[in-house]
Design a protein around this motif. Sequence first.
Motif, PDB file in Angstrom:
ATOM      1  N   ASP A 165      30.878  42.030  45.745  1.00  0.00           N
ATOM      2  CA  ASP A 165      32.205  41.708  45.576  1.00  0.00           C
ATOM      3  C   ASP A 165      32.772  41.418  44.345  1.00  0.00           C
ATOM      4  O   ASP A 165      33.178  40.224  44.095  1.00  0.00           O
ATOM      5  CB  ASP A 165      32.973  40.500  46.876  1.00  0.00           C
ATOM      6  N   LEU A 166      32.974  42.377  43.510  1.00  0.00           N
ATOM      7  CA  LEU A 166      33.240  42.153  42.065  1.00  0.00           C
ATOM      8  C   LEU A 166      34.413  41.675  41.816  1.00  0.00           C
ATOM      9  O   LEU A 166      34.800  40.447  41.175  1.00  0.00           O
ATOM     10  CB  LEU A 166      33.362  43.447  41.400  1.00  0.00           C
ATOM     11  N   ALA A 167      35.501  41.916  42.746  1.00  0.00           N
ATOM     12  CA  ALA A 167      37.094  41.423  42.644  1.00  0.00           C
ATOM     13  C   ALA A 167      36.929  39.927  42.590  1.00  0.00           C
ATOM     14  O   ALA A 167      37.419  39.117  42.003  1.00  0.00           O
ATOM     15  CB  ALA A 167      38.022  41.876  43.413  1.00  0.00           C
ATOM     16  N   GLY A 168      36.348  39.357  43.897  1.00  0.00           N
ATOM     17  CA  GLY A 168      36.180  38.086  44.296  1.00  0.00           C
ATOM     18  C   GLY A 168      35.485  37.210  43.006  1.00  0.00           C
ATOM     19  O   GLY A 168      35.864  36.033  42.660  1.00  0.00           O
TER      20      GLY A 168
ATOM     21  N   LEU B 266      34.977  38.209  40.030  1.00  0.00           N
ATOM     22  CA  LEU B 266      35.507  38.197  38.545  1.00  0.00           C
ATOM     23  C   LEU B 266      36.803  37.088  38.623  1.00  0.00           C
ATOM     24  O   LEU B 266      37.022  36.362  37.533  1.00  0.00           O
ATOM     25  CB  LEU B 266      36.034  39.558  38.185  1.00  0.00           C
ATOM     26  N   THR B 267      37.433  37.200  39.780  1.00  0.00           N
ATOM     27  CA  THR B 267      38.524  35.828  39.943  1.00  0.00           C
ATOM     28  C   THR B 267      37.826  34.516  39.783  1.00  0.00           C
ATOM     29  O   THR B 267      38.625  33.851  38.878  1.00  0.00           O
ATOM     30  CB  THR B 267      39.385  35.980  41.283  1.00  0.00           C
TER      31      THR B 267
ATOM     32  N   THR C 274      42.322  47.748  36.433  1.00  0.00           N
ATOM     33  CA  THR C 274      42.334  46.992  37.420  1.00  0.00           C
ATOM     34  C   THR C 274      41.035  46.328  37.681  1.00  0.00           C
ATOM     35  O   THR C 274      40.887  45.092  38.488  1.00  0.00           O
ATOM     36  CB  THR C 274      42.848  47.490  38.889  1.00  0.00           C
ATOM     37  N   LEU C 275      39.711  46.651  37.011  1.00  0.00           N
ATOM     38  CA  LEU C 275      38.339  46.150  37.442  1.00  0.00           C
ATOM     39  C   LEU C 275      38.368  44.758  36.994  1.00  0.00           C
ATOM     40  O   LEU C 275      37.613  44.053  37.590  1.00  0.00           O
ATOM     41  CB  LEU C 275      37.583  47.112  36.725  1.00  0.00           C
ATOM     42  N   GLY C 276      38.818  44.406  35.855  1.00  0.00           N
ATOM     43  CA  GLY C 276      38.754  42.943  35.186  1.00  0.00           C
ATOM     44  C   GLY C 276      37.513  42.905  34.635  1.00  0.00           C
ATOM     45  O   GLY C 276      37.058  41.662  34.310  1.00  0.00           O
TER      46      GLY C 276
END
Lengths: 436, 142
Positions: A205-208, A210-211, A239-241
Amino acid sequence: MFDVDKVRADFPILKRKIHGHDLVYLDSGATSQKPESVIKAMDDYYRNTNANIHRGVYELSVESTRLVDEARKKVADFIGARTEEVIFTRNASESLNLVMYSWGRDNIKKEDAVLISKLEHHSNLVPWQELCRETGAELRIIDVDGEGKLVMRTQELKNSRTQDEVLTENGLKVRLGGFEGLIADGKVKLFAVTGASNVLGTIPDLAGMLTAIKRKAQNATVVVDASQMVPHMKVDVKTLGADFIAFSGHKMLGPTGTGVLWGKKEVLSKMRPFLFGGDMIGEVIITGATWADLPSRFEAGTPDIAGIIGLGAAVDYLEGLGMDNVRHHEKDLMVYALKKMVELQDEELVTVYGPKDVEERGGALAFNVIGVHPHDAAQILDNFGIAVRSGQHCAAPLVTGFGVPAMVRATFYVYNTKKEIDYLVDKIREIPKIFT
Amino acid sequence: MSDYKDIIIDHYKNPRNFGEMDRADISMDESNASCGDMIQIQVKTETRTDGVRLPHPDGIGVRNDEGGDLVIKEMKWRGVGCAISTAAASMLSEKIVGMNREDLEKFGEAGIVEMLGGEVNVGRMKCATLAYRGLLKIFNNE
């Protein structure tokens, strides 16, 4: 609509016979096969255009330069980047080493921590081990659970460990535990993580993450090893962060000898060159030199011109298929293959590794035939024309963490079919018979 | 199934000299890093004075005081491996009894291939030679 038969017709190698059988190529995770258009683009270049780039004022050199520029534009558009942010390398390993040598050595200090995961390919593990050994920084590794998914809290580990495991060996301090604990003190200055595991297929879960990391350590730089991601799903760096992504051209239908490092312009512009020499300089006097602008600053020497042009053609091909269709096709294959393999597992013929939910995994399927060494299994499958990989898949700590010396791995791509999976399953059943 | 001849399957299923010995003269580990295979080899050696052969040019593996020849008397081995590496170790453990360093070096990869039935896939040579590489180390460290 995605027509796999039409796709297959574009790949000349699929007509080959192996030991008298049709080739069933299930090792695209190592390198993909190449469509006619990629082979032709390179062939055309050598037949009609061959000349060095950025050098001559003559027509051939101008055309070569234009072809490389166009390929760079195609790659940039493919991942949502600006053209000057796309640096051509030999492969993802070189891209990651570039970040380590150039960014890492200037920015990582003794008091910092570098965070990676246990899923990493050696190319996203060994450079950071070396950087941490050199600088005295701590290497932190997010552990995996029994399904090969990243552990968020140390307490969730299957052995109910409540504390991180700390090892100090060979001048390197390593802390192994859950993600949240590892980022809590805000010391993580670099987070280098895979976008999809080359062994187990795990898609973290990259998005999670990275946030979360930006909350704890605002200045943390993020590198994503996208080698198993860019070939298989839509990736948009906007959008990847991430600050950097690394991937290989040869795993996405392009030729060997091509890789990409994408970096944010703001980050790249502050970095020192990694390799010195021709084409990366501004002005040279007898006592020194200035550096060229991006991306040339990081591309010393004559690049793999034909390869880059071939990579451009590979991007065209993938765009033609549509990355959402590619992902959908592979998911479809994985659902089918997992179901079949779990049946074999229920019959106690195989052990299957990796996440059970197909949403959380890419097109890699690792397994072992019970009682048969993976090399023997892979070789017997080869006798039936099936190409699978066996060994540690350049991820030794991950594989041995499952208590086995090695695994067999089948990886799927655009040209694979359900019929091939049926054939694989059928032949896996033959393997134990050889040894009884 | 050209690589899985009956003799390989036989040695794989019933490995000879598998285990540990009480008082080994020399022990050595060898592994294949990329595939995770590993082997531990133990040997007993003896100095043979009958039919004395010329000393090895390096002087290693030879005890010159009696003008005798240091040869392998017995080998035991343990390890994790595939059918090819297991069968090769098992067969070697019988084959090398009475060999000195020179004999072992002369045996070579060609000897391994021949021992395994004359055909080994190039990709499996690392498996086939695992035990052999370990044995060579035994003499090199003597």
